[in-house]
Design a protein around this motif. Structure first.
Motif, PDB file in Angstrom:
ATOM      1  N   GLY A 126     -17.315 -57.106  21.938  1.00  0.00           N
ATOM      2  CA  GLY A 126     -16.623 -58.134  21.142  1.00  0.00           C
ATOM      3  C   GLY A 126     -15.422 -57.542  20.426  1.00  0.00           C
ATOM      4  N   ASP A 127     -14.983 -58.289  19.375  1.00  0.00           N
ATOM      5  CA  ASP A 127     -13.768 -57.838  18.677  1.00  0.00           C
ATOM      6  C   ASP A 127     -14.041 -56.887  17.539  1.00  0.00           C
ATOM      7  N   GLY A 128     -15.295 -56.539  17.307  1.00  0.00           N
ATOM      8  CA  GLY A 128     -15.612 -55.538  16.280  1.00  0.00           C
ATOM      9  C   GLY A 128     -15.866 -56.121  14.906  1.00  0.00           C
ATOM     10  N   GLY A 129     -15.438 -57.347  14.659  1.00  0.00           N
ATOM     11  CA  GLY A 129     -15.701 -58.013  13.372  1.00  0.00           C
ATOM     12  C   GLY A 129     -15.353 -57.143  12.180  1.00  0.00           C
ATOM     13  N   MET A 130     -16.293 -56.995  11.284  1.00  0.00           N
ATOM     14  CA  MET A 130     -16.043 -56.249  10.039  1.00  0.00           C
ATOM     15  C   MET A 130     -15.965 -54.732  10.244  1.00  0.00           C
ATOM     16  N   LEU A 131     -16.293 -54.268  11.446  1.00  0.00           N
ATOM     17  CA  LEU A 131     -16.137 -52.824  11.691  1.00  0.00           C
ATOM     18  C   LEU A 131     -14.658 -52.435  11.552  1.00  0.00           C
ATOM     19  N   ASN A 132     -13.786 -53.448  11.701  1.00  0.00           N
ATOM     20  CA  ASN A 132     -12.346 -53.182  11.576  1.00  0.00           C
ATOM     21  C   ASN A 132     -11.887 -53.105  10.128  1.00  0.00           C
TER      22      ASN A 132
ATOM     23  N   CYS B 106     -26.790 -60.872   5.985  1.00  0.00           N
ATOM     24  CA  CYS B 106     -27.576 -60.188   7.014  1.00  0.00           C
ATOM     25  C   CYS B 106     -26.684 -59.304   7.890  1.00  0.00           C
ATOM     26  N   TYR B 107     -25.515 -59.797   8.199  1.00  0.00           N
ATOM     27  CA  TYR B 107     -24.564 -59.029   9.021  1.00  0.00           C
ATOM     28  C   TYR B 107     -24.188 -57.735   8.287  1.00  0.00           C
ATOM     29  N   VAL B 108     -23.880 -57.879   6.984  1.00  0.00           N
ATOM     30  CA  VAL B 108     -23.490 -56.702   6.190  1.00  0.00           C
ATOM     31  C   VAL B 108     -24.645 -55.706   6.119  1.00  0.00           C
ATOM     32  N   GLN B 109     -25.856 -56.232   5.903  1.00  0.00           N
ATOM     33  CA  GLN B 109     -27.027 -55.354   5.791  1.00  0.00           C
ATOM     34  C   GLN B 109     -27.234 -54.541   7.076  1.00  0.00           C
ATOM     35  N   ALA B 110     -27.091 -55.196   8.219  1.00  0.00           N
ATOM     36  CA  ALA B 110     -27.294 -54.506   9.499  1.00  0.00           C
ATOM     37  C   ALA B 110     -26.238 -53.406   9.683  1.00  0.00           C
ATOM     38  N   LEU B 111     -25.001 -53.742   9.371  1.00  0.00           N
ATOM     39  CA  LEU B 111     -23.919 -52.764   9.535  1.00  0.00           C
ATOM     40  C   LEU B 111     -24.070 -51.590   8.566  1.00  0.00           C
ATOM     41  N   GLN B 112     -24.458 -51.913   7.328  1.00  0.00           N
ATOM     42  CA  GLN B 112     -24.584 -50.842   6.331  1.00  0.00           C
ATOM     43  C   GLN B 112     -25.723 -49.885   6.671  1.00  0.00           C
TER      44      GLN B 112
ATOM     45  N   GLY C 154     -26.666 -45.624  -4.089  1.00  0.00           N
ATOM     46  CA  GLY C 154     -25.404 -45.361  -4.784  1.00  0.00           C
ATOM     47  C   GLY C 154     -24.188 -45.458  -3.878  1.00  0.00           C
ATOM     48  N   HIS C 155     -24.399 -45.916  -2.633  1.00  0.00           N
ATOM     49  CA  HIS C 155     -23.263 -45.972  -1.695  1.00  0.00           C
ATOM     50  C   HIS C 155     -22.288 -47.080  -2.101  1.00  0.00           C
ATOM     51  N   LYS C 156     -21.014 -46.733  -2.126  1.00  0.00           N
ATOM     52  CA  LYS C 156     -19.972 -47.711  -2.472  1.00  0.00           C
ATOM     53  C   LYS C 156     -19.179 -48.039  -1.227  1.00  0.00           C
ATOM     54  N   PHE C 157     -18.923 -49.321  -1.017  1.00  0.00           N
ATOM     55  CA  PHE C 157     -18.133 -49.717   0.154  1.00  0.00           C
ATOM     56  C   PHE C 157     -17.261 -50.923  -0.175  1.00  0.00           C
ATOM     57  N   ASP C 158     -16.366 -51.222   0.717  1.00  0.00           N
ATOM     58  CA  ASP C 158     -15.413 -52.325   0.509  1.00  0.00           C
ATOM     59  C   ASP C 158     -15.058 -52.904   1.884  1.00  0.00           C
ATOM     60  N   GLY C 159     -14.311 -54.001   1.853  1.00  0.00           N
ATOM     61  CA  GLY C 159     -13.834 -54.592   3.110  1.00  0.00           C
ATOM     62  C   GLY C 159     -14.879 -55.413   3.830  1.00  0.00           C
ATOM     63  N   MET C 160     -15.922 -55.863   3.080  1.00  0.00           N
ATOM     64  CA  MET C 160     -16.966 -56.645   3.750  1.00  0.00           C
ATOM     65  C   MET C 160     -17.137 -58.022   3.108  1.00  0.00           C
TER      66      MET C 160
END
Lengths: 450, 339
Positions: free
Chosen positions: A86-92, A355-361, A383-389
């Motif tokens: 696919g197009d990668g979705g939020m992986l981008n 759910c999508y974010v949880q799977a990717l994280q 304690g993991h910090k992330f952005d862009g989701m």
């Protein structure tokens, strides 16, 4: 140069090289032998297998079946993206990112599904089957806090990481938190903190509230959180009434509201229950009433686009809070909505998003850890910090595994611009306003190694 | 006073559904002596007659939704609206009342097929076997509906004009806005009363009904007179299926139907039949309304504060007391369930 000197010289040069190689070999030997020292020690270790498996445990029947169906769609999309399809979705857009679009640690991702039936015992049985029979590495999903707490506890006992789905009770990352469980969804306490100032501004400080509450952990904690918030700003609570989950016809609980003196009805219901109770409250003419010289108001502290769709016109103008909405304009949201919309023909719900974010994280944490060994993966998530989701800067707080981020206050859209434009984002409440001390809800995370 | 009247109305509205389902259930038991656990499924099938008709009437033309730019989305416009404009929209709006005319022949056909195809083979078998086979049939029917329509409830609205509330307080001279109640629920109570009275009248004032009643009292003697009671009982089974189906079709705006709704009502209906008296038509109606009203009043906060959870158990509590004190039920025939 004497022979002895020559010997010493040669010894010195060759000896040094040999000794050096020997030392390096000796020093690296433990690492070589210990690299996968835990490999045999954890459940469902994929070992040399070319694939790893996730277990998607979602409600496919019962009061929350709509949410479950959307969760499953999102999970299938996440699997595609993790495997580089696919197009990668939020992986981008997600940052930081270690996933490379070739599965996790070079292994292709597969999945199995289960039906929680929105019942704790059925959900536990389904999760157990996936762990013991299907050999899943991680369990995720669900649309009820009762189910989430039950499955989370099972996963802790079995040493399998559980990435919760849609669960909003304070208890999930409060008194019932577990080391092996992580929640991306916000909770009832955060809903109260986000909604309070908006309710005060919209409806003032002199109101009489009547609560109808789903009779299980989520309903209780949401009622408590909203009650605390509204009473702190001067509202009085006329009554708090518990209703059974899946009651269908709520009329016998709505009729006492009509002439109770209350001028606000707070529906602590979700999914099909909320659709039924709200529709029936509107059918009984509550929104047309004028009580204590004020317009009667209905508040739904937690709602989603799926519920708005089911409730139709009844939702228009009603305030609530939500974890995420597809109409946000950040890059992560756009990427996910585009990807999901192209796949299914409609935008994702908040259940699908979380759910999508949880799977990717989880997948990214394995990649960062360089192993599937749960304690190491857990340490990566804590304690993991992330952005862009889609929610701006987000952090899985180490103390309770609750994700902290901005919360959305939304209103049922009175003038939708499209068939999906059902919720209007009224305010993006910053993380600082909804954050709280992890100690207020108690609970113990438990051990890393089980 | 207003609280009392509201809960009473609510009880009547709940009781109307219980009475209609229990009415058919007890009619089948009284005539054929069969304990039909598939009766709840007939209620569900009736509701899905309305859903099916809605699906047929709203077969749509897909048009690209230009307001969505992220991906290809489509708007659906029913052909009926494209062809007939407002008339088409009105037909779709009145789908529930129209569905009654569809439900009657379909439910009659289903009822007759069920009786001829399966249930007649179990007349002389023990009740336990009848329960097992009809329960199995109920599961098959609900799984078929699940396979075709999915697990989620499907909302179907009442006609727009009947979707609001009636100002009963104003009508009764108690002042405007004092007592309001949704129009459709009032219509459901009236509809239920009309159906029950029609069936009673049919059984009371027609020759067919007279034979059926005679057969219920003494099947053997009526048979010896050269009358084919069995054929009439088969028709009675079909009638019971129609009553359950109509109850389901009209209930759709109150509760969006799903495949499981029959099972939810089945247990309650059996309790109603037991409380009213197995085989007693009047008993089923009286018990249906009585239990509906009790359930409604037990949901009042003042009562729940004294006995928490009473709203969930009141119906079963009454059934336990009735079975202990008067096993034949409120209006049951002497000897039934008393040995």
């Amino acid at each position: 140069m004497s022979n002895d000197d020559k010997k010493f010289d040669e010894l010195s040069r060759r000896g040094f090289l040999k000794a050096g190689a020997g030392v390096v070999a000796a020093a690296s030997a433990p690492a070589f032998f210990m690299k996968d020292a835990w490999a045999a020690d954890f459940r469902n270790n994929p070992g040399r297998s070319k694939t790893v498996k996730f277990g998607f445990n979602v409600p496919q029947s019962g009061a929350y079946a709509d949410e479950g169906a959307d969760e499953l769609r999102a999970y299938k999309l996440a699997v595609k993206h993790i495997n580089g399809e696919g197009d990668g979705g939020m992986l981008n857009t997600m940052k930081p990112i270690s996933l490379k679009g070739d599965g996790i640690l070079g292994k292709k991702l597969e999945y199995v599904t289960g039906d929680t039936q929105t019942k704790s015992d059925a959900a536990r049985a389904s999760a157990k089957r996936m762990i013991e029979k299907d050999g899943v590495l991680m369990v995720t999903g669900g649309s009820s806090s009762g189910v989430a707490i039950a499955v989370q506890s099972l996963c802790q006992e079995m040493g399998i990481v559980f990435m919760t789905g849609l669960t909003h009770s304070n208890d999930t990352t409060g008194k019932d938190k577990r080391r092996y469980g992580f929640r991306h969804m916000f909770n009832a306490h955060m809903s109260g903190s986000a909604l309070g100032p908006v309710l005060k501004k919209e409806y003032g400080t002199d109101r009489q509230a009547y609560h109808l509450t789903a009779d299980y952990t989520w309903g209780w904690t949401q009622e408590e959180s909203i009650k605390n918030t509204t009473e702190a700003m001067g509202w009085k609570t006329t009554a708090t009434v518990r209703t059974p989950v899946g009651a269908g016809d709520f009329s016998q609980y709505i009729t006492p509201v009509l002439n109770s003196g209350a001028d606000v009805l707070i529906l602590n219901h979700y999914g099909k229950d909320m659709i039924n109770s709200l529709t029936q409250a509107v059918q009984f003419g509550l929104r047309d009433k004028n009580v204590n010289g004020k317009n009667f108001e209905i508040i739904v502290p937690l709602f989603s686009r799926l519920m708005a769709q089911g409730a139709g016109d009844a939702i228009k103008g009603i305030l609530g809070s939500t974890n995420w909405n597809w109409s946000l304009t950040d890059a992560g949201t756009k990427a996910f909505v585009k990807s999901f919309g192209q796949e299914y023909g409609f935008p994702p719900s908040q259940a699908a998003h979380t759910c999508y974010v949880q799977a990717l994280q989880y997948a990214d944490a394995c990649q960062r850890a360089g192993t599937f060994y749960p304690p190491e993966v857990i340490k990566q998530l804590e304690g993991h910090k992330f952005d862009g989701m889609g929610n701006g800067p987000t952090e899985y707080r180490a103390e309770d595994h609750q994700a902290f981020k901005d919360v959305l206050v939304v209103r049922g859209n009175e003038n939708p611009s499209s068939q999906f434009d059902l919720l209007k984002v009224e305010q993006i409440v910053p993380r600082s306003q909804v954050e709280y001390d992890a100690k207020i809800f108690g609970g113990e995370l438990g051990p890393y190694v089980v | 006073m207003d609280v009392f009247l509201l809960q009473l109305l609510n009880g009547l509205d709940k009781g109307a559904a219980y009475a209609l389902i229990a009415f058919g259930l007890t009619l089948v038991f009284g005539t054929l002596g069969v304990v039909n656990f598939a009766h709840g499924a007939l209620f569900m099938l009736g509701a899905f007659c309305a859903v099916t008709l809605q699906k047929i009437l709203t077969i749509s033309k897909k048009v690209k939704d230009e307001s969505i730019t992220f991906f290809d989305a489509y708007k659906e416009t029913p052909y009926l609206e494209i062809w007939w404009g407002d008339t088409g929209a009105a037909i779709i709006d009145w789908v529930i009342p129209i569905s009654i005319f569809l439900a009657i022949p379909i439910m009659l056909l289903i009822g007759l097929s069920m009786e001829r195809g399966l249930i007649r083979h179990f007349y002389k078998r023990p009740h336990a076997e009848q329960i097992l086979v009809t329960f199995g049939l109920a599961i098959v029917l609900q799984e078929l509906i699940r396979a075709f329509f999915g697990a989620n409830p499907i909302p179907v609205s009442a006609p727009e004009i009947l979707s609001g509330s009636a100002d009963i307080g104003y009508i009764l001279g108690m002042g405007a806005d004092y007592l309001t109640y949704p129009w459709w629920r009032i219509i459901y109570v009236l509809f239920s009363g009309a159906i029950i009275l029609s069936v009673f009248a049919f059984l009371q004032f027609t020759t067919f009904g007279m034979v059926v009643r005679a057969g219920m009292h003494d099947r053997e003697t009526v048979g010896l007179l050269g009358i084919n009671v069995q054929r009439r009982f088969t028709i009675v089974f079909g009638m019971a299926a129609v009553v359950a189906g109509l109850a389901g079709a009209m209930y759709v705006p109150i509760l969006p139907p799903d495949y499981h709704m029959g099972m939810d009502f089945l247990v309650l209906s059996f309790v109603v039949v037991v409380v009213g008296g197995m085989g007693s038509l009047g008993g089923a109606v009286a018990a249906g309304f009585l239990l509906g009203i009790l359930q409604s009043f037990s949901s009042l906060n003042e009562i729940k504060n004294i006995i928490p959870g009473i709203d969930q158990i009141i119906i079963y509590l009454v059934a336990v007391v009735i079975i202990l004190v008067r096993p034949r039920g409120l209006m049951g025939r002497k000897g039934v369930m008393e040995d």
